[in-house]
Every structure is written in C-alpha cells, then in structure tokens.
Design an enzyme around this catalytic site. Structure first.
Site, PDB file in Angstrom:
ATOM      1  N   ASP A  54      30.173  33.754 -69.625  1.00  0.00           N
ATOM      2  CA  ASP A  54      30.034  34.970 -68.814  1.00  0.00           C
ATOM      3  C   ASP A  54      29.990  36.224 -69.671  1.00  0.00           C
ATOM      4  O   ASP A  54      30.252  36.185 -70.873  1.00  0.00           O
ATOM      5  CB  ASP A  54      31.168  35.051 -67.773  1.00  0.00           C
ATOM      6  CG  ASP A  54      32.547  34.769 -68.360  1.00  0.00           C
ATOM      7  OD1 ASP A  54      32.704  34.837 -69.594  1.00  0.00           O
ATOM      8  OD2 ASP A  54      33.468  34.485 -67.577  1.00  0.00           O
ATOM      9  N   ASN A  87      43.736  33.873 -60.477  1.00  0.00           N
ATOM     10  CA  ASN A  87      43.385  33.607 -59.071  1.00  0.00           C
ATOM     11  C   ASN A  87      42.588  32.310 -58.924  1.00  0.00           C
ATOM     12  O   ASN A  87      41.996  32.058 -57.881  1.00  0.00           O
ATOM     13  CB  ASN A  87      42.586  34.784 -58.492  1.00  0.00           C
ATOM     14  CG  ASN A  87      41.244  34.976 -59.191  1.00  0.00           C
ATOM     15  OD1 ASN A  87      40.939  34.300 -60.169  1.00  0.00           O
ATOM     16  ND2 ASN A  87      40.439  35.901 -58.685  1.00  0.00           N
ATOM     17  N   HIS A 113      39.961  31.433 -60.878  1.00  0.00           N
ATOM     18  CA  HIS A 113      38.552  31.449 -61.275  1.00  0.00           C
ATOM     19  C   HIS A 113      38.345  30.677 -62.571  1.00  0.00           C
ATOM     20  O   HIS A 113      39.250  30.540 -63.386  1.00  0.00           O
ATOM     21  CB  HIS A 113      37.982  32.878 -61.354  1.00  0.00           C
ATOM     22  CG  HIS A 113      38.419  33.731 -62.495  1.00  0.00           C
ATOM     23  ND1 HIS A 113      38.676  35.080 -62.368  1.00  0.00           N
ATOM     24  CD2 HIS A 113      38.619  33.462 -63.808  1.00  0.00           C
ATOM     25  CE1 HIS A 113      39.015  35.576 -63.547  1.00  0.00           C
ATOM     26  NE2 HIS A 113      38.997  34.622 -64.439  1.00  0.00           N
TER      27      HIS A 113
HETATM   28  C1  GLP Z   1      38.606  35.830 -67.845  1.00  0.00           C
HETATM   29  C2  GLP Z   1      37.336  35.008 -68.177  1.00  0.00           C
HETATM   30  C3  GLP Z   1      37.626  33.573 -68.027  1.00  0.00           C
HETATM   31  C4  GLP Z   1      38.969  33.334 -68.674  1.00  0.00           C
HETATM   32  C5  GLP Z   1      40.041  33.834 -67.763  1.00  0.00           C
HETATM   33  C6  GLP Z   1      41.465  33.715 -68.325  1.00  0.00           C
HETATM   34  O1  GLP Z   1      38.387  36.796 -66.919  1.00  0.00           O
HETATM   35  N1  GLP Z   1      36.134  35.349 -67.482  1.00  0.00           N
HETATM   36  O2  GLP Z   1      36.592  32.820 -68.615  1.00  0.00           O
HETATM   37  O3  GLP Z   1      39.163  31.960 -68.869  1.00  0.00           O
HETATM   38  O4  GLP Z   1      39.717  35.097 -67.299  1.00  0.00           O
HETATM   39  O5  GLP Z   1      41.778  34.735 -69.202  1.00  0.00           O
HETATM   40  P1  GLP Z   1      43.085  34.740 -70.084  1.00  0.00           P
HETATM   41  O6  GLP Z   1      42.932  33.617 -71.062  1.00  0.00           O
HETATM   42  O7  GLP Z   1      43.089  36.080 -70.777  1.00  0.00           O
HETATM   43  O8  GLP Z   1      44.232  34.533 -69.191  1.00  0.00           O
END
Ligand code: GLP
Length: 249
Positions: A74, A142, A144
């Site tokens: 992304d 959440n 995702h």
């Molecule tokens: C982000 C990314 C995801 C990532 C997730 C967790 O927004 N788009 O691909 O895995 O959120 O982030 P973090 O590792 O900082 O908790």
C-alpha cells in the site's frame, strides 16, 4: 473459501526472536525459483524485521541486489514523491538504502499519480501478472491488512480506500502526532491479491494487538474484520510474541 481451522501460529519469546524468524523466512522467499515477487509491508512491526533481514542478507552469499523483486501492499495518496512519510521512503530507509537496491526494485503504488484510481488498477494488474510468492502482513488495530479497512469483502481488489479515523490515529506518529495530517486516502492491494499469494506471513507484536489477533484467528471470518479472511488461505503462518499471543486459546 472454506475456513482453515488451524493456521500455523508460532509464538516466540519477544520481538527480537520474531524479527529473526520472519527475516529467515523472507530471505528464503526472496530466492523464489518460480520467480514470483515477495510481498512486503510497512509499519512499526516491520522495522525490527527489516533490520534483521538486512543483517541476514549481508552475510548471505546468495544475496544479489540485482535479483531483488518485491511489491508493497500500500501507499498513501497525495503526498509528494520525495516526502519522507511515504511508504516508498520507509522502504528506502529500511531496505533499499541499507541493501543498495535500485529504487525500481522496490515496487509500490504511486501515491502521487494524477489519477489514483487508474494507478490502483495498473498496480493491481502488475501484481497479478508477476504473482506473489510469500506475502508479509502486519495487523492494524482495527483488523485491517494492507489498508483494507473494515468492512471489506474477501473479493476486494486493489483500489483507492478511505482511511478510518482509528487508522489515522494509529499512524499519526509519523505525522507529528496529528491524525488530521495523515492522508485520508490510500491505494492498497485488496484481499483478492493478498489471498492469491502462495504463502502468507502475518507478524504481530505486543499486548495491544492481542485482542484483535484473537478475533482475527478465532472468530468466524467476516467483512467486519478484514484479517479474518486470512483463515481461508491454505498456507498462512502467524508469527507473534508472547504478549500478542496472550489471548489465543
Ligand atoms: C499500517 C499498514 C499496514 C500495517 C499496519 C500495522 O497502517 N498499512 O500494512 O501492517 O498498519 O502497523 P504497525 O506495525 O505500525 O502497528
């Protein structure tokens, strides 16, 4: 897709052990004899993983930066190409620079494209053409994966998405702590492309993700929790530390 009742879950002592294990799996995936690209992710979880991967590859005689082939999940929409908060800049910082990769070896959606919807369909098509071997995934608070915000159907393709308030809060640190400064839109691979990868590697760290990890793995798969769709993949491995695993039955 039939639910896979027991995704392989490896619980390791701490973040360092998880990062080393993830790096070992990624290092193998990068030499895919079938030529598929490796799918990469961003976020704080991946920082120790990429540091461990750099250490490992520097000592690996097979490592050839010319043969690198990765695609990211992304990218934010609307940041300038040189903005250090883009996911491209993140990838350059954590992998491209340390490993001496050519910028084009790290493929990401172009978040500065004049027509983001067109860019999303171009990127999705490019990823489908190359095929994904191992896809690395983090977990949003959440539920995702990539930027597939709930609700999200299992068939969702690469597209432009609106980021939820909770995701903008989660990612605000890189934007001076201001959720309002986090871009409102992003381009993300969809569950369709993610689930088409040969193998999935979900990496989850910390007590703060224990609840959402339990739901993602143990509640029935549902659009309200996009990561729960991973249960239907035949080759999904979850790597987590003890804190993240605390609520798994
Ligand atoms: C982000 C990314 C995801 C990532 C997730 C967790 O927004 N788009 O691909 O895995 O959120 O982030 P973090 O590792 O900082 O908790």
């Amino acid at each position: 897709m039939p639910p896979c009742l027991a995704p392989a879950v490896e619980v390791l002592s701490d973040a360092t052990a998880v990062a080393r294990r993830a790096a070992a799996l990624l290092a193998e995936a990068l030499w895919d004899p079938q030529g598929a690209a490796t799918g990469l992710a961003t976020g704080r979880t991946m920082e120790p993983v990429y540091a461990a991967l750099c250490d490992r590859l520097r000592g690996d005689a097979r490592f050839d930066p010319q043969r690198w082939s990765s695609v990211n999940l992304d990218e934010y929409v609307g940041l300038a190409p040189q903005d250090p908060r883009t996911f491209r800049a993140y990838m350059e910082r954590h992998l491209g620079g340390p490993l001496g990769l050519q910028p084009q070896a790290l493929q990401l959606p172009d978040g500065a494209a004049a027509d983001p919807a067109l860019e999303a369909s171009r990127y999705g098509e490019a990823v489908r053409r190359q095929g994904l071997g191992l896809q690395l995934l983090g977990l949003g608070s959440n539920g995702h994966v990539g930027f597939n915000e709930p609700p999200c159907e299992v068939t969702a393709p690469c597209r432009v998405v609106q980021l939820s308030d909770s995701t903008r809060r989660q990612n605000a640190e890189a934007f001076g702590g201001e959720p309002a400064h986090v871009p409102a839109l992003a381009i993300t691979l969809g569950l369709a492309e993610i689930l088409a990868a040969r193998e999935l590697l979900l990496v989850v760290l910390g007590a703060g993700k224990a609840g959402i990890l339990r739901r993602a793995l143990q509640d029935p798969a549902d659009a309200r929790l996009p990561a729960s769709w991973l249960q239907g993949h035949p080759q999904v491995r979850v790597l987590c530390d003890r804190e993240a695993a605390a609520l798994l039955g």
